[in-house]
Design a protein around this motif. Structure first.
Motif, PDB file in Angstrom:
ATOM      1  N   LYS A 121     -13.328  -3.020  -0.164  1.00  0.00           N
ATOM      2  CA  LYS A 121     -13.665  -1.596  -0.189  1.00  0.00           C
ATOM      3  C   LYS A 121     -14.589  -1.226   0.961  1.00  0.00           C
ATOM      4  O   LYS A 121     -14.471  -0.135   1.536  1.00  0.00           O
ATOM      5  CB  LYS A 121     -14.312  -1.233  -1.533  1.00  0.00           C
ATOM      6  N   ASP A 122     -15.512  -2.131   1.306  1.00  0.00           N
ATOM      7  CA  ASP A 122     -16.420  -1.875   2.421  1.00  0.00           C
ATOM      8  C   ASP A 122     -15.647  -1.739   3.733  1.00  0.00           C
ATOM      9  O   ASP A 122     -15.945  -0.858   4.554  1.00  0.00           O
ATOM     10  CB  ASP A 122     -17.436  -3.017   2.524  1.00  0.00           C
ATOM     11  N   ILE A 123     -14.632  -2.589   3.929  1.00  0.00           N
ATOM     12  CA  ILE A 123     -13.819  -2.484   5.138  1.00  0.00           C
ATOM     13  C   ILE A 123     -13.089  -1.152   5.168  1.00  0.00           C
ATOM     14  O   ILE A 123     -13.047  -0.468   6.203  1.00  0.00           O
ATOM     15  CB  ILE A 123     -12.819  -3.655   5.221  1.00  0.00           C
ATOM     16  N   ALA A 124     -12.508  -0.764   4.033  1.00  0.00           N
ATOM     17  CA  ALA A 124     -11.789   0.515   3.979  1.00  0.00           C
ATOM     18  C   ALA A 124     -12.706   1.682   4.320  1.00  0.00           C
ATOM     19  O   ALA A 124     -12.303   2.623   5.020  1.00  0.00           O
ATOM     20  CB  ALA A 124     -11.167   0.703   2.598  1.00  0.00           C
ATOM     21  N   ARG A 125     -13.947   1.622   3.847  1.00  0.00           N
ATOM     22  CA  ARG A 125     -14.908   2.693   4.168  1.00  0.00           C
ATOM     23  C   ARG A 125     -15.201   2.717   5.665  1.00  0.00           C
ATOM     24  O   ARG A 125     -15.223   3.784   6.288  1.00  0.00           O
ATOM     25  CB  ARG A 125     -16.200   2.480   3.373  1.00  0.00           C
ATOM     26  N   GLU A 130     -10.219   8.051   3.653  1.00  0.00           N
ATOM     27  CA  GLU A 130     -10.757   9.020   2.706  1.00  0.00           C
ATOM     28  C   GLU A 130     -10.297   8.729   1.284  1.00  0.00           C
ATOM     29  O   GLU A 130     -11.049   8.905   0.332  1.00  0.00           O
ATOM     30  CB  GLU A 130     -10.340  10.438   3.119  1.00  0.00           C
ATOM     31  N   ASP A 131      -9.053   8.281   1.141  1.00  0.00           N
ATOM     32  CA  ASP A 131      -8.477   8.002  -0.176  1.00  0.00           C
ATOM     33  C   ASP A 131      -7.603   6.745  -0.051  1.00  0.00           C
ATOM     34  O   ASP A 131      -6.373   6.827  -0.078  1.00  0.00           O
ATOM     35  CB  ASP A 131      -7.641   9.198  -0.640  1.00  0.00           C
ATOM     36  N   GLY A 272      -4.366   8.044   1.119  1.00  0.00           N
ATOM     37  CA  GLY A 272      -3.724   8.962   0.192  1.00  0.00           C
ATOM     38  C   GLY A 272      -3.712  10.397   0.655  1.00  0.00           C
ATOM     39  O   GLY A 272      -2.957  11.213   0.130  1.00  0.00           O
ATOM     40  N   LYS A 273      -4.529  10.733   1.655  1.00  0.00           N
ATOM     41  CA  LYS A 273      -4.518  12.102   2.188  1.00  0.00           C
ATOM     42  C   LYS A 273      -3.295  12.336   3.077  1.00  0.00           C
ATOM     43  O   LYS A 273      -2.961  13.481   3.399  1.00  0.00           O
ATOM     44  CB  LYS A 273      -5.784  12.380   2.985  1.00  0.00           C
ATOM     45  N   CYS A 274      -2.634  11.240   3.487  1.00  0.00           N
ATOM     46  CA  CYS A 274      -1.456  11.342   4.355  1.00  0.00           C
ATOM     47  C   CYS A 274      -0.187  11.435   3.504  1.00  0.00           C
ATOM     48  O   CYS A 274      -0.164  11.016   2.351  1.00  0.00           O
ATOM     49  CB  CYS A 274      -1.380  10.135   5.283  1.00  0.00           C
ATOM     50  N   GLN A 283       8.727   2.570  -3.585  1.00  0.00           N
ATOM     51  CA  GLN A 283       8.329   3.709  -4.409  1.00  0.00           C
ATOM     52  C   GLN A 283       7.864   3.215  -5.765  1.00  0.00           C
ATOM     53  O   GLN A 283       8.467   2.305  -6.340  1.00  0.00           O
ATOM     54  CB  GLN A 283       9.510   4.668  -4.607  1.00  0.00           C
ATOM     55  N   MET A 284       6.793   3.799  -6.259  1.00  0.00           N
ATOM     56  CA  MET A 284       6.337   3.472  -7.608  1.00  0.00           C
ATOM     57  C   MET A 284       7.302   4.079  -8.622  1.00  0.00           C
ATOM     58  O   MET A 284       8.018   5.039  -8.318  1.00  0.00           O
ATOM     59  CB  MET A 284       4.934   4.010  -7.834  1.00  0.00           C
ATOM     60  N   PRO A 285       7.353   3.516  -9.838  1.00  0.00           N
ATOM     61  CA  PRO A 285       8.221   4.089 -10.869  1.00  0.00           C
ATOM     62  C   PRO A 285       7.870   5.546 -11.145  1.00  0.00           C
ATOM     63  O   PRO A 285       6.758   5.990 -10.830  1.00  0.00           O
ATOM     64  CB  PRO A 285       7.934   3.209 -12.097  1.00  0.00           C
ATOM     65  N   ALA A 286       8.813   6.264 -11.703  1.00  0.00           N
ATOM     66  CA  ALA A 286       8.601   7.691 -11.988  1.00  0.00           C
ATOM     67  C   ALA A 286       7.302   7.902 -12.750  1.00  0.00           C
ATOM     68  O   ALA A 286       7.014   7.220 -13.735  1.00  0.00           O
ATOM     69  CB  ALA A 286       9.781   8.222 -12.802  1.00  0.00           C
ATOM     70  N   GLY A 287       6.515   8.834 -12.277  1.00  0.00           N
ATOM     71  CA  GLY A 287       5.241   9.140 -12.904  1.00  0.00           C
ATOM     72  C   GLY A 287       4.073   8.312 -12.393  1.00  0.00           C
ATOM     73  O   GLY A 287       2.919   8.596 -12.717  1.00  0.00           O
ATOM     74  N   GLY A 288       4.363   7.295 -11.576  1.00  0.00           N
ATOM     75  CA  GLY A 288       3.306   6.445 -11.047  1.00  0.00           C
ATOM     76  C   GLY A 288       2.836   6.905  -9.683  1.00  0.00           C
ATOM     77  O   GLY A 288       3.392   7.834  -9.093  1.00  0.00           O
ATOM     78  N   GLU A 289       1.820   6.265  -9.180  1.00  0.00           N
ATOM     79  CA  GLU A 289       1.301   6.582  -7.860  1.00  0.00           C
ATOM     80  C   GLU A 289       0.795   5.311  -7.205  1.00  0.00           C
ATOM     81  O   GLU A 289       0.524   4.306  -7.897  1.00  0.00           O
ATOM     82  CB  GLU A 289       0.171   7.606  -7.940  1.00  0.00           C
ATOM     83  N   LEU A 290       0.669   5.330  -5.894  1.00  0.00           N
ATOM     84  CA  LEU A 290       0.098   4.183  -5.205  1.00  0.00           C
ATOM     85  C   LEU A 290      -1.319   3.947  -5.692  1.00  0.00           C
ATOM     86  O   LEU A 290      -2.087   4.886  -5.932  1.00  0.00           O
ATOM     87  CB  LEU A 290       0.102   4.442  -3.690  1.00  0.00           C
ATOM     88  N   THR A 291      -1.670   2.679  -5.843  1.00  0.00           N
ATOM     89  CA  THR A 291      -2.928   2.292  -6.483  1.00  0.00           C
ATOM     90  C   THR A 291      -4.138   2.696  -5.654  1.00  0.00           C
ATOM     91  O   THR A 291      -4.241   2.371  -4.469  1.00  0.00           O
ATOM     92  CB  THR A 291      -2.950   0.766  -6.697  1.00  0.00           C
ATOM     93  N   ARG A 292      -5.079   3.366  -6.285  1.00  0.00           N
ATOM     94  CA  ARG A 292      -6.337   3.698  -5.616  1.00  0.00           C
ATOM     95  C   ARG A 292      -7.161   2.432  -5.456  1.00  0.00           C
ATOM     96  O   ARG A 292      -7.306   1.641  -6.384  1.00  0.00           O
ATOM     97  CB  ARG A 292      -7.120   4.731  -6.430  1.00  0.00           C
ATOM     98  N   LEU A 293      -7.718   2.236  -4.259  1.00  0.00           N
ATOM     99  CA  LEU A 293      -8.536   1.061  -4.009  1.00  0.00           C
ATOM    100  C   LEU A 293      -9.868   1.200  -4.761  1.00  0.00           C
ATOM    101  O   LEU A 293     -10.543   2.213  -4.611  1.00  0.00           O
ATOM    102  CB  LEU A 293      -8.799   0.906  -2.509  1.00  0.00           C
TER     103      LEU A 293
END
Length: 293
Positions: A121-125, A130-131, A272-274, A283-293
């Motif tokens: 998470k520190d690297i991502a920051r 942003e997301d 996630g802002k992109c 693609q994630m299954p219907a109703g899913g989303e890419l995992t938030r870090l």
């Protein structure tokens, strides 16, 4: 762990090594789980789907339903040389697997813990996400003697967002050397090489399948990658090292003809802002989303 010097090198070169990123104990835990997964692989329960990277100018890529359904699962993809022309294994099952993916950060606690660690998470920051969202987590085995080559490519071709935002987190679980197919990359190519094509699900009547398509307004403007291939660098690293790979940098790995495997755990992060659209193969299954870090 991830210093300003690392960040500067990453911005300049598009790739940077962070030695001793994970401890020997963590490496051992991950390897133990991988060994368990390989031993549990039963060809009777999975299709013998080989992983063919192909050249980006060709259509030699996998794209069956098993591949498409792997975003949130533990799925097994085989080395091309592990399967003969009649679709039969020619090596023992546990030595046939090229990679295990693409949802290990969702299905396997030991991989989820590492992926969502504070160090990651520190690297991502510091990379100013942003997301940050995690996708395509996998183990790549690069099996002894038959570990296939991966040609020059840019990860953002396969993990396309608008604007581009992919970054690979590549963790060595064994020593990676020239002999067993270490990473190679072209420093600075992320700054000189536009992503002109993208890898998408086919939308024609053939059903399952993938193809490369031109990115409007980019491919026409590009007169080649503009990079001197002679400048390539080989990345030999010890187990426990993290290699960060910009989604636009050109990189590859050679065939593993050696008697030693080259196990790594790798995942990618996008912002996630992109825009991550429905044409992307994963693609994630219907109703899913890419995992938030």
């Amino acid at each position: 762990m991830f210093t300003d010097r690392h960040l500067e090198a990453f911005r300049r070169d598009g790739c940077v090594v962070i030695a001793d990123f994970i401890s020997p104990d963590t490496v051992a835990d991950l390897r133990q789980r991988i060994d368990g997964l390989l031993q549990s692989f039963d060809p009777a329960d999975h299709p013998l789907t080989t992983f063919a990277t192909g050249q980006t100018q060709e259509q030699k890529h996998i794209g069956d339903q098993y591949f498409f359904d792997s975003a949130d699962k533990t799925s097994f993809f085989l080395e091309e040389e592990a399967v003969d022309g009649q679709g039969r294994l020619v090596v023992e099952a546990s030595r046939a697997v090229n990679k295990i993916g693409h949802g290990l950060h969702l299905t396997e606690p030991v991989f989820a813990k590492l992926t969502h660690s504070e160090h990651i998470k520190d690297i991502a920051r510091k990379l100013e996400y942003e997301d940050p969202r995690v996708l395509q987590s996998m183990v790549i085995c690069k099996q002894p003697g038959i570990g296939g080559a991966v040609p020059w490519h840019q990860d953002s071709t396969f993990l396309y967002t608008q604007p581009l935002s992919a970054c690979g987190f590549w963790l060595a679980l064994e020593d990676c050397t020239v002999n067993n197919g270490c990473l190679e990359y072209i420093p600075g190519s992320h700054l000189a090489t536009p992503v002109t094509r993208r890898f998408v699900r086919r939308t024609d009547s053939n059903g399952c399948g993938t193809e490369m398509i031109d990115i409007p307004g980019v491919a026409a403007a590009s007169g080649g990658d503009g990079v001197e291939r002679a400048s390539e660098m080989k990345i030999e690293v010890a187990a426990g090292s993290l290699v960060l790979i910009d989604g636009q940098v050109l990189h590859r790995s050679s065939h593993n003809y050696s008697p030693k495997s080259r196990w790594v755990y790798t995942f990618h992060v996008v912002d996630g802002k992109c825009t991550y659209d429905q044409r992307n193969w994963l693609q994630m299954p219907a109703g899913g989303e890419l995992t938030r870090l």
